[in-house]
Design a protein around this motif. Sequence first.
Motif, PDB file in Angstrom:
ATOM      1  N   ILE A   1       0.865  -1.179   0.000  1.00  0.00           N
ATOM      2  CA  ILE A   1       0.000   0.000   0.000  1.00  0.00           C
ATOM      3  C   ILE A   1       0.899   1.226   0.000  1.00  0.00           C
ATOM      4  N   HIS A   2       0.761   2.083  -0.996  1.00  0.00           N
ATOM      5  CA  HIS A   2       1.549   3.312  -1.063  1.00  0.00           C
ATOM      6  C   HIS A   2       0.810   4.396  -0.278  1.00  0.00           C
ATOM      7  N   ALA A   3       1.350   4.750   0.903  1.00  0.00           N
ATOM      8  CA  ALA A   3       0.721   5.768   1.749  1.00  0.00           C
ATOM      9  C   ALA A   3       0.945   7.159   1.164  1.00  0.00           C
ATOM     10  N   ASP A   4       2.134   7.426   0.682  1.00  0.00           N
ATOM     11  CA  ASP A   4       2.460   8.675  -0.004  1.00  0.00           C
ATOM     12  C   ASP A   4       3.733   8.439  -0.811  1.00  0.00           C
ATOM     13  N   VAL A   5       4.368   9.492  -1.282  1.00  0.00           N
ATOM     14  CA  VAL A   5       5.549   9.359  -2.138  1.00  0.00           C
ATOM     15  C   VAL A   5       6.692   8.656  -1.423  1.00  0.00           C
ATOM     16  N   HIS A   6       6.827   8.875  -0.100  1.00  0.00           N
ATOM     17  CA  HIS A   6       7.944   8.334   0.667  1.00  0.00           C
ATOM     18  C   HIS A   6       7.609   7.050   1.421  1.00  0.00           C
ATOM     19  N   SER A   7       6.335   6.773   1.630  1.00  0.00           N
ATOM     20  CA  SER A   7       5.929   5.717   2.557  1.00  0.00           C
ATOM     21  C   SER A   7       5.213   4.567   1.866  1.00  0.00           C
ATOM     22  N   VAL A   8       5.553   3.362   2.311  1.00  0.00           N
ATOM     23  CA  VAL A   8       4.932   2.140   1.812  1.00  0.00           C
ATOM     24  C   VAL A   8       4.608   1.263   3.018  1.00  0.00           C
ATOM     25  N   VAL A   9       3.462   0.623   2.975  1.00  0.00           N
ATOM     26  CA  VAL A   9       3.106  -0.363   3.990  1.00  0.00           C
ATOM     27  C   VAL A   9       3.051  -1.723   3.295  1.00  0.00           C
ATOM     28  N   LEU A  10       3.898  -2.638   3.755  1.00  0.00           N
ATOM     29  CA  LEU A  10       3.898  -4.007   3.256  1.00  0.00           C
ATOM     30  C   LEU A  10       3.045  -4.828   4.211  1.00  0.00           C
ATOM     31  N   GLN A  11       1.993  -5.442   3.687  1.00  0.00           N
ATOM     32  CA  GLN A  11       1.091  -6.227   4.527  1.00  0.00           C
ATOM     33  C   GLN A  11       1.232  -7.703   4.168  1.00  0.00           C
ATOM     34  N   VAL A  12       1.464  -8.526   5.181  1.00  0.00           N
ATOM     35  CA  VAL A  12       1.597  -9.969   5.003  1.00  0.00           C
ATOM     36  C   VAL A  12       0.408 -10.626   5.703  1.00  0.00           C
ATOM     37  N   LYS A  13      -0.343 -11.425   4.952  1.00  0.00           N
ATOM     38  CA  LYS A  13      -1.479 -12.169   5.510  1.00  0.00           C
ATOM     39  C   LYS A  13      -1.107 -13.636   5.549  1.00  0.00           C
ATOM     40  N   HIS A  14      -1.224 -14.218   6.742  1.00  0.00           N
ATOM     41  CA  HIS A  14      -0.886 -15.629   6.938  1.00  0.00           C
ATOM     42  C   HIS A  14      -2.143 -16.364   7.385  1.00  0.00           C
ATOM     43  N   ASN A  15      -2.582 -17.316   6.574  1.00  0.00           N
ATOM     44  CA  ASN A  15      -3.748 -18.126   6.885  1.00  0.00           C
ATOM     45  C   ASN A  15      -3.258 -19.534   7.197  1.00  0.00           C
ATOM     46  N   TYR A  16      -3.717 -20.094   8.329  1.00  0.00           N
ATOM     47  CA  TYR A  16      -3.168 -21.384   8.757  1.00  0.00           C
ATOM     48  C   TYR A  16      -4.198 -22.196   9.527  1.00  0.00           C
ATOM     49  N   GLY A  17      -3.816 -23.435   9.814  1.00  0.00           N
ATOM     50  CA  GLY A  17      -4.659 -24.324  10.623  1.00  0.00           C
ATOM     51  C   GLY A  17      -5.655 -25.089   9.773  1.00  0.00           C
ATOM     52  N   GLU A  18      -6.343 -25.958  10.427  1.00  0.00           N
ATOM     53  CA  GLU A  18      -7.384 -26.735   9.745  1.00  0.00           C
ATOM     54  C   GLU A  18      -8.706 -26.410  10.386  1.00  0.00           C
ATOM     55  N   PRO A  19      -9.679 -26.007   9.718  1.00  0.00           N
ATOM     56  CA  PRO A  19      -9.761 -25.783   8.273  1.00  0.00           C
ATOM     57  C   PRO A  19      -9.467 -24.316   7.908  1.00  0.00           C
ATOM     58  N   SER A  20      -8.240 -23.901   8.060  1.00  0.00           N
ATOM     59  CA  SER A  20      -7.771 -22.548   7.702  1.00  0.00           C
ATOM     60  C   SER A  20      -8.525 -21.454   8.445  1.00  0.00           C
ATOM     61  N   LEU A  21      -8.711 -21.654   9.749  1.00  0.00           N
ATOM     62  CA  LEU A  21      -9.423 -20.668  10.558  1.00  0.00           C
ATOM     63  C   LEU A  21      -8.499 -19.628  11.193  1.00  0.00           C
ATOM     64  N   GLY A  22      -7.198 -19.911  11.237  1.00  0.00           N
ATOM     65  CA  GLY A  22      -6.267 -18.982  11.854  1.00  0.00           C
ATOM     66  C   GLY A  22      -5.798 -17.939  10.858  1.00  0.00           C
ATOM     67  N   ASN A  23      -5.772 -16.685  11.279  1.00  0.00           N
ATOM     68  CA  ASN A  23      -5.301 -15.597  10.425  1.00  0.00           C
ATOM     69  C   ASN A  23      -4.407 -14.659  11.225  1.00  0.00           C
ATOM     70  N   ASP A  24      -3.232 -14.378  10.686  1.00  0.00           N
ATOM     71  CA  ASP A  24      -2.343 -13.360  11.241  1.00  0.00           C
ATOM     72  C   ASP A  24      -2.120 -12.317  10.162  1.00  0.00           C
ATOM     73  N   ILE A  25      -2.164 -11.055  10.552  1.00  0.00           N
ATOM     74  CA  ILE A  25      -1.881  -9.968   9.611  1.00  0.00           C
ATOM     75  C   ILE A  25      -0.741  -9.147  10.191  1.00  0.00           C
ATOM     76  N   TYR A  26       0.333  -9.019   9.416  1.00  0.00           N
ATOM     77  CA  TYR A  26       1.496  -8.238   9.814  1.00  0.00           C
ATOM     78  C   TYR A  26       1.602  -7.045   8.880  1.00  0.00           C
ATOM     79  N   LYS A  27       1.922  -5.876   9.444  1.00  0.00           N
ATOM     80  CA  LYS A  27       2.126  -4.690   8.615  1.00  0.00           C
ATOM     81  C   LYS A  27       3.508  -4.128   8.902  1.00  0.00           C
ATOM     82  N   LEU A  28       4.275  -3.931   7.849  1.00  0.00           N
ATOM     83  CA  LEU A  28       5.616  -3.380   7.957  1.00  0.00           C
ATOM     84  C   LEU A  28       5.616  -2.009   7.307  1.00  0.00           C
TER      85      LEU A  28
END
Length: 155
Positions: free
Chosen positions: A21-48
Amino acid sequence: MPHNIGQSAVRANQYVGMSVIHADVHSVVLQVKHNYGEPSLGNDIYKLYIYNGKLGGLDEAYTVEYVSATEGILLIRPFESRTLLLVDPNLDAPILLYKALLSKEEQISFEKWEKNPTIPPEDGLQLVKRAGNTFIFKHSALSGTVDELTYTLTR
């Protein structure tokens, strides 16, 4: 050319997706979505948060407690030292807020605190709000008192 700007301890061992996600000319947010478990009920969202190709400027793990995407200003707390740092891209080095805000007596007692990895020392600073260039913190002293401290950016 692509280059390494740092690393993150993101845990992603099953289904992973990333977005930028480009916040502005200088800033970027990298978002990582991790889906896990059975039946894929676990979700982690990381933002850098990345400003001018850097993420905080430290080579250690930390949490981000405040970010200004337009200015690139961060308040971060490294896991090892537990001291709140103000990172401003206009300055050469991060500002140790406990040294800027606490009395000499409190600084000395904090620095003499036994280094213990399971119970690290705390500087007692917590951001309440930002008003213009002034940051307002709640400070819980070792003596048990709670007061309000302010730090103003000089630009």
